[in-house]
Design an enzyme around this catalytic site. Structure first.
Site, PDB file in Angstrom:
ATOM      1  N   ASP A 399      19.857  24.323  48.979  1.00  0.00           N
ATOM      2  CA  ASP A 399      19.491  25.254  50.035  1.00  0.00           C
ATOM      3  C   ASP A 399      20.697  26.145  50.336  1.00  0.00           C
ATOM      4  OD1 ASP A 399      17.166  25.708  51.847  1.00  0.00           O
ATOM      5  OD2 ASP A 399      18.724  25.529  53.362  1.00  0.00           O
ATOM      6  N   ASN A 407      20.646  37.444  55.820  1.00  0.00           N
ATOM      7  CA  ASN A 407      19.581  38.440  55.944  1.00  0.00           C
ATOM      8  C   ASN A 407      19.734  39.280  57.197  1.00  0.00           C
ATOM      9  OD1 ASN A 407      17.970  38.369  53.719  1.00  0.00           O
ATOM     10  ND2 ASN A 407      16.701  36.692  54.449  1.00  0.00           N
ATOM     11  N   HIS A 412      17.862  42.292  54.115  1.00  0.00           N
ATOM     12  CA  HIS A 412      17.281  41.360  53.134  1.00  0.00           C
ATOM     13  C   HIS A 412      17.490  41.798  51.711  1.00  0.00           C
ATOM     14  CE1 HIS A 412      14.431  43.653  55.421  1.00  0.00           C
ATOM     15  NE2 HIS A 412      14.572  42.742  56.362  1.00  0.00           N
ATOM     16  N   ASP A 416      18.403  39.166  49.109  1.00  0.00           N
ATOM     17  CA  ASP A 416      17.759  38.962  47.814  1.00  0.00           C
ATOM     18  C   ASP A 416      18.779  38.926  46.689  1.00  0.00           C
ATOM     19  OD1 ASP A 416      15.365  38.806  49.010  1.00  0.00           O
ATOM     20  OD2 ASP A 416      14.595  40.743  48.343  1.00  0.00           O
ATOM     21  N   ARG A 431      22.990  23.252  31.602  1.00  0.00           N
ATOM     22  CA  ARG A 431      22.677  23.169  30.189  1.00  0.00           C
ATOM     23  C   ARG A 431      21.252  23.612  29.925  1.00  0.00           C
ATOM     24  NH1 ARG A 431      23.675  16.995  29.718  1.00  0.00           N
ATOM     25  NH2 ARG A 431      22.286  17.245  31.498  1.00  0.00           N
ATOM     26  N   GLU A 442      14.848  30.153  50.389  1.00  0.00           N
ATOM     27  CA  GLU A 442      16.191  30.069  49.846  1.00  0.00           C
ATOM     28  C   GLU A 442      16.454  28.693  49.239  1.00  0.00           C
ATOM     29  OE1 GLU A 442      15.316  30.564  53.019  1.00  0.00           O
ATOM     30  OE2 GLU A 442      16.713  29.631  54.429  1.00  0.00           O
ATOM     31  N   ARG A 460      28.921  19.610  42.448  1.00  0.00           N
ATOM     32  CA  ARG A 460      30.113  19.877  43.262  1.00  0.00           C
ATOM     33  C   ARG A 460      30.957  20.970  42.614  1.00  0.00           C
ATOM     34  NH1 ARG A 460      30.966  13.863  45.363  1.00  0.00           N
ATOM     35  NH2 ARG A 460      29.444  14.099  47.038  1.00  0.00           N
ATOM     36  N   ARG A 464      31.707  24.684  44.203  1.00  0.00           N
ATOM     37  CA  ARG A 464      33.054  25.240  44.355  1.00  0.00           C
ATOM     38  C   ARG A 464      33.101  26.649  43.752  1.00  0.00           C
ATOM     39  NH1 ARG A 464      35.634  20.637  43.560  1.00  0.00           N
ATOM     40  NH2 ARG A 464      35.401  20.863  41.331  1.00  0.00           N
TER      41      ARG A 464
END
Lengths: 634, 120
Positions: A399, A407, A412, A416, A431, A442, A460, A464
């Site tokens: 999320d 937005n 927006h 987008d 992959r 979202e 993770r 980053r």
């Protein structure tokens, strides 16, 4: 002295955007009062700063002055009096916006939205919602009324219910379209064909009932702002005959597409690069090179290899089709082309290219699985696991953090861009065996053929990297966006729903813990948190006191009383009482490590502190407490 | 070292007492509300006070203010105890004049060291 039309238009749009700005300031102000730290200070400060910078251009000098005051105040030490003055500034801003809107010169009247809806309840609701957004509305209950209203004075946009009584309003779209009024369709009809039909007739968006109101309001705002109209697909026409271009362009544009003509073969490559079309219409007979040659060339370029090509030909003869297909064309059209034929071919090609589907969802994230395909893949993966238990999969639900704020702050269109950049980011960094889809809004979903611990590691790293990506708004403001992810391994005997729910729960946990992190789902059956219980067990050994048993007894003894006080608060609609009960209950469940229960109580406490009496949430707390109770009694 | 814990919830006090006494080898005094807490602080002169933030009637911040008003308790370091771990909440509590903040639920084995770390 009258102002030039463009300026009046720009002012009107600015006025229309003011209530949303007030709302944003209010939200940011509330956040800052609750958490007076630098993060919230910066958010409010830059919101004031932007308004200060732009208000003058629209002759809203007083508004600019108030914003400047807010800008200055948000630099000071956030003592209670300063916070109070900031609140006062936002009040003043609100009042000034109200004044501007009500007293604005006639030419700056609020954008007017025509609502064509025969159902009184829906119409009234829509009018209320839009007027709360600072828009003015006008209602038409029949075709005739709608047409009359539009002829008299075209509104800035029209929301049209496709099923007026028993008749379809598709014809109405034909009547409205020439007046250049953006049309938003709402309908109970979920059939793809109907959506297609409506899009062909020029509607800017199609909502099926029950309508997501917030989404609808966003769409209305989008069509009111310039350059934000729903862009359909991008179509490049390579054709040396200007008459043909003049004939084809309006048909395609009316269907919601953006069209670029190219009448000089020498510039095709350049046009392709700058326009980046979703579909190409190629005349077969062109000077210098034939359409077939161009198609063959395009098919060799990786970038354009998948773009559908339609040939236009005036040539008769049976060899034409074979030639066209052999050259890599997807279809061909014989001149003269009827509008129906043109649109049918274009749409079916786009559909095949998987683009129209996402366009209808106003989602330019090509390449990603749609919601439905993702759900299908989740189910397939579960079936796969049932056949072969040794296979390893993880589901990641992602999320975008504070997306609503992106937005609201940058528009927006920029929002987008952020979504599509995350989409292609995921696509390119995972992959080929991993599946990436957009779950909706979202939210994204990824299925990885990897154990959950490894998936967490991968995510993770991606988090980053993605957080370091600089996004840019239309006006050049740079910002960064992060995401929160929940990871769940697929266990034997898990259903597709359970898998999804488990990943969702981890995602929720990550959001509660402050976002911008990747959380590995804890197995559902672990009602109790070992991080709490292990030290207690150790303490038992050390002290010789059976503390866990003591706490358990205390918890069970006080439980009926806690449940009762919560129910009493609920019955009385007393948020304060619920807040206190939830707080105490949260502490008690936290002490015995009942993690889910504590989290739910925390959620309830927060909601109640905001004055909400959330019956469903109380229900969740009570049913979770029953589970805990049962587990403790064993 | 003598510690006073002021918390309206029995289970929280129980865990804190067992942990501070058995693991931390500390002496612990309990109070179940702010009023009682201020009185016990005056009488027992503890080396530190663990103070719950959210209590009925007299809450943590109010109790802290009362402790600071009293000549005899003004100097005693106070550590807030809260279930809200948000950083903004923590900095708000620190700004009220507390020595530090501990979050609930406690880790029963590390509580004494966590407390010492804040006080040092």
């Amino acid at each position: 002295m009258s102002e030039p039309a463009w300026k009046v238009d720009a002012k009107r749009r600015y006025y229309v955007s003011l209530p949303a700005k007030t709302k944003l300031l209010r939200e940011l102000g509330k956040d800052l009062a609750a958490f007076p730290d630098d993060l919230h200070r910066d958010a409010l400060h830059s919101a004031f700063h932007r308004i200060h910078g732009s208000a003058g251009s629209y002759d809203c000098d007083e508004l600019g002055r108030i914003a400047a005051e807010g800008e200055r105040l948000t630099c000071e030490d956030l003592t209670a009096p300063v916070l109070e003055r900031i609140r006062g500034t936002i009040d003043a801003f609100d009042a000034e916006v109200q004044r501007l809107i009500s007293e604005g010169p006639e030419t700056l009247h609020r954008a007017r939205i025509l609502i064509v809806e025969d159902d009184d309840v829906t119409a009234t609701l829509l009018q209320e919602i839009l007027e709360r957004e600072g828009l003015s509305t006008q209602r038409a209950a029949t075709h005739g009324e709608a047409v009359a209203a539009i002829e008299l004075a075209p509104p800035q946009a029209a929301i049209i219910d496709l099923t007026l009584g028993s008749t379809s309003a598709l014809d109405l779209l034909d009547r409205v379209w020439p007046r250049a009024v953006p049309m938003i369709v709402i309908s109970a009809d979920k059939a793809f064909e109907t959506k297609l039909e409506a899009v062909r007739r020029g509607c800017a968006a199609y909502f099926t009932k029950p309508v997501e109101w917030e989404e609808l309001v966003r769409k209305v705002r989008a069509v009111l702002e310039p350059g934000l109209q729903v862009r359909g697909s991008r179509i490049l026409i390579v054709e040396d005959d200007p008459d043909q271009i003049a004939y084809l362009t309006p048909i395609l544009e009316r269907a919601g597409h953006t069209v670029a003509p190219c009448n000089d073969v020498a510039t095709v490559e350049e046009r392709l690069a700058s326009f980046d079309p979703d579909l190409i219409i190629l005349d077969v007979k062109l000077p210098i090179a034939s359409g077939h040659d161009i198609a063959r060339y395009l098919r060799q370029q990786e970038r354009y290899a998948a773009v559908p090509i339609l040939f236009l030909t005036a040539l008769e003869g049976s060899g034409v089709e074979t030639q066209a297909i052999a050259a890599g064309g997807d279809d061909f059209l014989r001149k003269p082309v009827s509008p129906e034929m043109l649109l049918t071919s274009v749409d079916s090609r786009l559909l095949r290219a998987g683009r129209l589907k996402t366009m209808l969802e106003r989602d330019p994230l090509t390449g990603l699985l749609t919601h439905r395909s993702l759900v299908e893949r989740i189910a397939n993966t579960v079936a796969l696991k049932q056949r072969n238990a040794s296979l390893v999969f993880s589901l990641v639900m992602i999320d975008v953090d504070f997306f609503k704020r992106v937005n609201d702050t940058y528009g927006h269109l920029t929002g987008d861009h952020v979504l599509s950049s995350l989409g292609s980011f995921l696509l390119h960094h995972l992959r080929g065996t991993d599946l990436v889809g957009r779950y909706g809004g979202e939210e994204f979903g990824v299925i990885l053929a990897a154990p959950p611990e490894q998936a967490v590691e991968v995510m993770r790293n991606l988090l980053r990297e993605f957080s370091a990506v600089t996004h840019r708004s239309d006006d050049g403001v740079e910002f960064h966006v992060s995401f929160t992810a929940g990871v769940a391994g697929l266990e034997a005997l898990m259903s597709a729903e359970e898998w999804k729910l488990t990943a969702d729960r981890a995602l929720l946990e990550g959001k509660r813990a402050g976002r911008k992190q990747v959380i590995l789902a804890q197995r559902d059956e672990s009602l109790f948190d070992d991080a709490v219980l292990a030290p207690l067990r150790e303490l038992e050994k050390r002290s010789g006191v059976p503390i866990i048993a003591e706490l358990t007894t205390l918890f069970l003894e006080t439980l009926p009383q806690r449940v009762e006080s919560m129910q009493r608060g609920l019955a009385a609609g007393d948020a304060k009482a619920i807040e206190h009960a939830a707080h105490a209950f949260r502490s008690a469940s936290g002490n015995i490590g009942a993690r889910n229960l504590a989290a739910l109580c925390g959620e309830l406490e927060t909601a109640a502190a905001r004055g909400l009496v959330d019956e469903a949430l109380v229900g969740k707390v009570l049913s979770e407490s029953a589970r805990v109770q049962q587990a403790l009694r064993v | 070292m003598r510690v006073l814990i002021i918390d309206d919830e029995e289970d929280v006090r129980r865990i804190a007492v067992l942990s501070l006494v058995n693991v931390g080898k500390m002496e612990v005094i309990e109070a179940a509300n702010g009023m009682d807490g201020v009185e016990k602080a005056r009488d027992a002169q503890p080396d530190a006070i663990l103070l719950d933030v959210m209590m009925p009637s007299m809450d943590g911040p109010a109790t802290l203010a009362a402790l600071r008003e009293e000549e005899s308790t003004r100097h005693i370091p106070v550590v807030f105890v809260t279930a809200r771990a948000m950083s903004s909440e923590l900095s708000r509590l620190r700004s009220l004049g507390a020595q530090g903040v501990l979050t609930k639920p406690f880790n029963a084995m590390t509580l004494p060291d966590d407390l010492r770390a804040i006080l040092s």
